[in-house]
Design a protein around this motif. Structure first.
Motif, PDB file in Angstrom:
ATOM      1  N   GLY A 148       0.251  -1.599   0.290  1.00  0.00           N
ATOM      2  CA  GLY A 148      -0.133  -0.513   0.098  1.00  0.00           C
ATOM      3  C   GLY A 148       0.778   1.599  -0.215  1.00  0.00           C
ATOM      4  N   LEU A 149       2.024   1.269  -0.384  1.00  0.00           N
ATOM      5  CA  LEU A 149       3.083   2.177  -0.281  1.00  0.00           C
ATOM      6  C   LEU A 149       3.151   3.307  -1.707  1.00  0.00           C
ATOM      7  CD1 LEU A 149       5.744   0.479   2.144  1.00  0.00           C
ATOM      8  CD2 LEU A 149       4.135   3.412   3.253  1.00  0.00           C
ATOM      9  N   LEU A 150       2.869   2.439  -2.852  1.00  0.00           N
ATOM     10  CA  LEU A 150       3.264   2.735  -4.030  1.00  0.00           C
ATOM     11  C   LEU A 150       1.883   2.151  -4.701  1.00  0.00           C
ATOM     12  CD1 LEU A 150       7.067   1.952  -5.019  1.00  0.00           C
ATOM     13  CD2 LEU A 150       5.564   3.963  -4.162  1.00  0.00           C
ATOM     14  N   ALA A 151       1.106   3.624  -5.805  1.00  0.00           N
ATOM     15  CA  ALA A 151      -0.142   2.799  -6.474  1.00  0.00           C
ATOM     16  C   ALA A 151       0.522   2.978  -7.648  1.00  0.00           C
ATOM     17  CB  ALA A 151      -0.731   4.177  -6.599  1.00  0.00           C
ATOM     18  N   ILE A 152       0.044   1.433  -8.543  1.00  0.00           N
ATOM     19  CA  ILE A 152       0.345   0.474  -9.676  1.00  0.00           C
ATOM     20  C   ILE A 152      -0.918   1.478 -10.555  1.00  0.00           C
ATOM     21  CG2 ILE A 152       0.956  -1.281 -10.550  1.00  0.00           C
ATOM     22  CD1 ILE A 152       1.892  -2.315  -7.611  1.00  0.00           C
TER      23      ILE A 152
END
Length: 219
Positions: free
Chosen positions: A62-66
């Motif tokens: 949940g730390l980066l959006a893909i």
């Protein structure tokens, strides 16, 4: 009403303790735009395969959006598969042990100040911000290091300007924009005064995706 920041989970903490993942996360955060695996791998000094593994882990935590997009300028059937891109997650995260809610407190105080039609509270806030900035500037810390410590994520531009990629007060600023921007300017003006950066000035210059204040090199 905007959502309050979500608590940081054990998985998130464990993910960021890995030095390679932390380098990748910092690079993506500082890029200001979605980045691909090749670009991230080169920045971290690792292979593309290893970068893909760690970037996907950051996404799962949940730390980066893909997202997915075709390479720029390539369209149609022969353009190939869309590339996987990574960007900072929009949801703010917080870690407090035991739990605290300083953002809610800040929001309530800002709302109270904004409701004061006399302007007394706002003037007191701006004065306090400038005084705090002067004290911070007098600490002797390097200007860019101090701005980083305050959470502004400063970027030194080619023309000498210093822009801030992040507003530390973003959540409150969404509802009390004028007040928070004025406070930011006074705080940073105080920092410049305290560190005797006489050849610099802080100016309100809002733009999408960064703090509203820009520090200019001229007096």
């Amino acid at each position: 009403m905007s959502k309050m920041p979500q608590p940081m989970t054990q998985q998130m903490l464990k993910t960021l303790t890995d030095p390679v993942r932390r380098r990748l996360f910092d690079f993506v955060f500082a890029s200001g735009k979605p980045v691909g695996r090749d670009e991230a791998a080169a920045a971290a000094g690792i292979s593309r395969t290893l970068a893909a593994y760690h970037l996907d882990n950051l996404g799962e935590a949940g730390l980066l959006a893909i997202s997915y997009a075709r390479p720029q300028g390539k369209t149609g059937p022969g353009a190939g598969r869309p590339a996987k891109l990574y960007a900072p997650a929009h949801q703010e995260m917080s870690l407090n042990v035991p739990p605290r809610n300083y953002r809610l407190l800040g929001s309530l105080l800002a709302t109270a100040a904004a409701s004061d039609d006399s302007g007394v509270v706002l003037r007191a806030l701006l004065s306090a911000a400038r005084s705090e900035g002067i004290e911070l500037g007098e600490s002797g810390a390097d200007l860019l290091d101090l701005l980083r410590d305050l959470g502004y994520e400063p970027v030194q531009e080619e023309n000498g300007d210093i822009t801030m990629a992040n507003c530390p007060f973003h959540l409150v600023a969404r509802h009390q924009t004028e007040m928070v921007c004025s406070m930011n300017r006074e705080l940073l003006s105080g920092v410049l005064t305290g560190c005797r950066c006489d050849a610099r000035r802080a100016e309100l210059n809002p733009a999408e995706g960064r703090c509203c204040v820009v520090i200019h090199p001229e007096a």
